[in-house]
Design a protein around this motif. Structure first.
Motif, PDB file in Angstrom:
ATOM      1  N   ILE A 185       3.763 -16.323 -20.108  1.00 39.73           N
ATOM      2  CA  ILE A 185       2.878 -17.339 -19.547  1.00 39.73           C
ATOM      3  C   ILE A 185       2.318 -16.857 -18.212  1.00 39.73           C
ATOM      4  N   THR A 186       3.126 -16.186 -17.433  1.00 39.91           N
ATOM      5  CA  THR A 186       2.669 -15.668 -16.141  1.00 39.91           C
ATOM      6  C   THR A 186       1.534 -14.667 -16.325  1.00 39.91           C
ATOM      7  N   SER A 187       1.692 -13.735 -17.240  1.00 45.68           N
ATOM      8  CA  SER A 187       0.639 -12.732 -17.444  1.00 45.68           C
ATOM      9  C   SER A 187      -0.629 -13.376 -17.979  1.00 45.68           C
ATOM     10  N   ILE A 188      -0.498 -14.360 -18.831  1.00 41.27           N
ATOM     11  CA  ILE A 188      -1.675 -15.069 -19.346  1.00 41.27           C
ATOM     12  C   ILE A 188      -2.389 -15.790 -18.209  1.00 41.27           C
ATOM     13  N   ALA A 189      -1.630 -16.457 -17.352  1.00 43.02           N
ATOM     14  CA  ALA A 189      -2.230 -17.186 -16.226  1.00 43.02           C
ATOM     15  C   ALA A 189      -3.078 -16.261 -15.371  1.00 43.02           C
ATOM     16  N   PHE A 190      -2.561 -15.099 -15.054  1.00 42.98           N
ATOM     17  CA  PHE A 190      -3.318 -14.147 -14.227  1.00 42.98           C
ATOM     18  C   PHE A 190      -4.468 -13.510 -15.005  1.00 42.98           C
ATOM     19  N   ASN A 191      -4.274 -13.284 -16.292  1.00 47.03           N
ATOM     20  CA  ASN A 191      -5.321 -12.676 -17.119  1.00 47.03           C
ATOM     21  C   ASN A 191      -6.526 -13.582 -17.323  1.00 47.03           C
ATOM     22  N   VAL A 192      -6.344 -14.878 -17.194  1.00 46.83           N
ATOM     23  CA  VAL A 192      -7.487 -15.785 -17.348  1.00 46.83           C
ATOM     24  C   VAL A 192      -8.067 -16.214 -16.004  1.00 46.83           C
ATOM     25  N   GLY A 193      -7.551 -15.639 -14.913  1.00 48.86           N
ATOM     26  CA  GLY A 193      -8.181 -15.846 -13.619  1.00 48.86           C
ATOM     27  C   GLY A 193      -7.520 -16.801 -12.653  1.00 48.86           C
ATOM     28  N   PHE A 194      -6.351 -17.314 -12.987  1.00 50.45           N
ATOM     29  CA  PHE A 194      -5.657 -18.161 -12.025  1.00 50.45           C
ATOM     30  C   PHE A 194      -4.958 -17.261 -11.008  1.00 50.45           C
ATOM     31  N   GLN A 195      -5.043 -17.632  -9.750  1.00 48.37           N
ATOM     32  CA  GLN A 195      -4.454 -16.832  -8.682  1.00 48.37           C
ATOM     33  C   GLN A 195      -2.987 -17.163  -8.451  1.00 48.37           C
ATOM     34  N   GLU A 196      -2.574 -18.369  -8.864  1.00 49.35           N
ATOM     35  CA  GLU A 196      -1.192 -18.799  -8.687  1.00 49.35           C
ATOM     36  C   GLU A 196      -0.685 -19.453  -9.965  1.00 49.35           C
ATOM     37  N   LEU A 197       0.554 -19.190 -10.312  1.00 52.52           N
ATOM     38  CA  LEU A 197       1.150 -19.726 -11.519  1.00 52.52           C
ATOM     39  C   LEU A 197       1.200 -21.260 -11.480  1.00 52.52           C
ATOM     40  N   ARG A 198       1.547 -21.807 -10.333  1.00 54.56           N
ATOM     41  CA  ARG A 198       1.652 -23.271 -10.217  1.00 54.56           C
ATOM     42  C   ARG A 198       0.298 -23.944 -10.472  1.00 54.56           C
ATOM     43  N   THR A 199      -0.770 -23.344  -9.985  1.00 56.40           N
ATOM     44  CA  THR A 199      -2.109 -23.888 -10.217  1.00 56.40           C
ATOM     45  C   THR A 199      -2.422 -23.867 -11.710  1.00 56.40           C
ATOM     46  N   PHE A 200      -2.063 -22.782 -12.373  1.00 59.06           N
ATOM     47  CA  PHE A 200      -2.255 -22.684 -13.820  1.00 59.06           C
ATOM     48  C   PHE A 200      -1.469 -23.768 -14.550  1.00 59.06           C
ATOM     49  N   GLU A 201      -0.204 -23.922 -14.182  1.00 60.59           N
ATOM     50  CA  GLU A 201       0.639 -24.911 -14.855  1.00 60.59           C
ATOM     51  C   GLU A 201       0.071 -26.321 -14.727  1.00 60.59           C
ATOM     52  N   ARG A 202      -0.383 -26.666 -13.513  1.00 69.88           N
ATOM     53  CA  ARG A 202      -0.983 -28.000 -13.309  1.00 69.88           C
ATOM     54  C   ARG A 202      -2.254 -28.172 -14.127  1.00 69.88           C
ATOM     55  N   ALA A 203      -3.118 -27.168 -14.097  1.00 64.80           N
ATOM     56  CA  ALA A 203      -4.382 -27.247 -14.828  1.00 64.80           C
ATOM     57  C   ALA A 203      -4.134 -27.324 -16.329  1.00 64.80           C
ATOM     58  N   PHE A 204      -3.213 -26.520 -16.834  1.00 63.97           N
ATOM     59  CA  PHE A 204      -2.932 -26.514 -18.267  1.00 63.97           C
ATOM     60  C   PHE A 204      -2.435 -27.881 -18.721  1.00 63.97           C
ATOM     61  N   LYS A 205      -1.508 -28.433 -17.961  1.00 64.23           N
ATOM     62  CA  LYS A 205      -0.976 -29.747 -18.336  1.00 64.23           C
ATOM     63  C   LYS A 205      -2.045 -30.830 -18.195  1.00 64.23           C
ATOM     64  N   ASN A 206      -2.887 -30.713 -17.186  1.00 66.60           N
ATOM     65  CA  ASN A 206      -3.950 -31.682 -16.971  1.00 66.60           C
ATOM     66  C   ASN A 206      -4.926 -31.703 -18.150  1.00 66.60           C
ATOM     67  N   TYR A 207      -5.273 -30.540 -18.678  1.00 71.88           N
ATOM     68  CA  TYR A 207      -6.259 -30.461 -19.757  1.00 71.88           C
ATOM     69  C   TYR A 207      -5.673 -30.633 -21.144  1.00 71.88           C
ATOM     70  N   THR A 208      -4.411 -30.250 -21.357  1.00 66.91           N
ATOM     71  CA  THR A 208      -3.843 -30.316 -22.705  1.00 66.91           C
ATOM     72  C   THR A 208      -2.839 -31.441 -22.886  1.00 66.91           C
ATOM     73  N   GLY A 209      -2.293 -31.942 -21.775  1.00 65.85           N
ATOM     74  CA  GLY A 209      -1.296 -33.000 -21.880  1.00 65.85           C
ATOM     75  C   GLY A 209       0.124 -32.479 -22.064  1.00 65.85           C
ATOM     76  N   MET A 210       0.285 -31.165 -22.060  1.00 68.70           N
ATOM     77  CA  MET A 210       1.626 -30.604 -22.185  1.00 68.70           C
ATOM     78  C   MET A 210       1.719 -29.316 -21.372  1.00 68.70           C
ATOM     79  N   THR A 211       2.933 -28.899 -21.116  1.00 68.00           N
ATOM     80  CA  THR A 211       3.119 -27.669 -20.346  1.00 68.00           C
ATOM     81  C   THR A 211       2.749 -26.471 -21.208  1.00 68.00           C
ATOM     82  N   ALA A 212       2.464 -25.358 -20.570  1.00 63.78           N
ATOM     83  CA  ALA A 212       2.146 -24.134 -21.296  1.00 63.78           C
ATOM     84  C   ALA A 212       3.342 -23.687 -22.130  1.00 63.78           C
ATOM     85  N   GLN A 213       4.538 -23.844 -21.601  1.00 70.05           N
ATOM     86  CA  GLN A 213       5.751 -23.457 -22.332  1.00 70.05           C
ATOM     87  C   GLN A 213       5.893 -24.282 -23.611  1.00 70.05           C
TER      88      GLN A 213
END
Length: 143
Positions: A84-112
């Motif tokens: 999940i960490t490598s995916i977050a950086f590969n799609v342009g997120f600078q911080e893992l926490r920002t990715f996790e919040r955005a992913f949950k915000n848009y999908t309704g569930m955690t990336a994990q």
């Protein structure tokens, strides 16, 4: 947060300036993409581009970029065995926490949780019917 503008996908085909921006973003998603970059690509002044983008798509540019990154991450989580960490950086997120919040915000569930649900060969803790309904509800609109 879900982007619900149904006609938004067609604006990128109909308006050449927006098509150029979308093509650039798709090719450089892992990089930092600013409103100023996008305005330059569209050949518009930054302030005007922001209003133009929002008027035509129904969403502000930064929300669209985040949505696009989450959508790409969901695709990567579905089909590849990356962390999940490598995916977050590969799609342009600078911080893992920002990715996790955005992913949950848009999908309704955690990336994990999403990864466990959609990756082939993973043990499932939900029924097939629940999994199918969840996968269908996680389809992000295409912009």
């Amino acid at each position: 947060m879900v982007i619900q503008e149904e006609s938004a996908a067609t604006v990128f085909v109909y308006y050449p300036r927006l098509k150029k921006v979308k093509e650039y973003v798709e090719e450089h998603l892992e990089e930092k993409i600013s409103l100023a970059n996008a305005a330059e690509i569209a050949g518009l002044e930054e302030k005007y581009f922001s209003a133009y983008f929002r008027k035509k798509t129904g969403v502000c540019f930064t929300n669209w970029i985040t949505h696009t990154r989450v959508q790409r991450a969901a695709d990567m989580l579905s089909g590849r065995d990356y962390t999940i960490t490598s995916i977050a950086f590969n799609v342009g997120f600078q911080e893992l926490r920002t990715f996790e919040r955005a992913f949950k915000n848009y999908t309704g569930m955690t990336a994990q949780a999403f990864k466990k649900l959609v990756q082939p060969g993973q043990p499932r803790t939900v029924s097939r019917q629940t999994r199918k309904m969840t996968e269908e509800s996680l389809q992000l609109p295409v912009l």
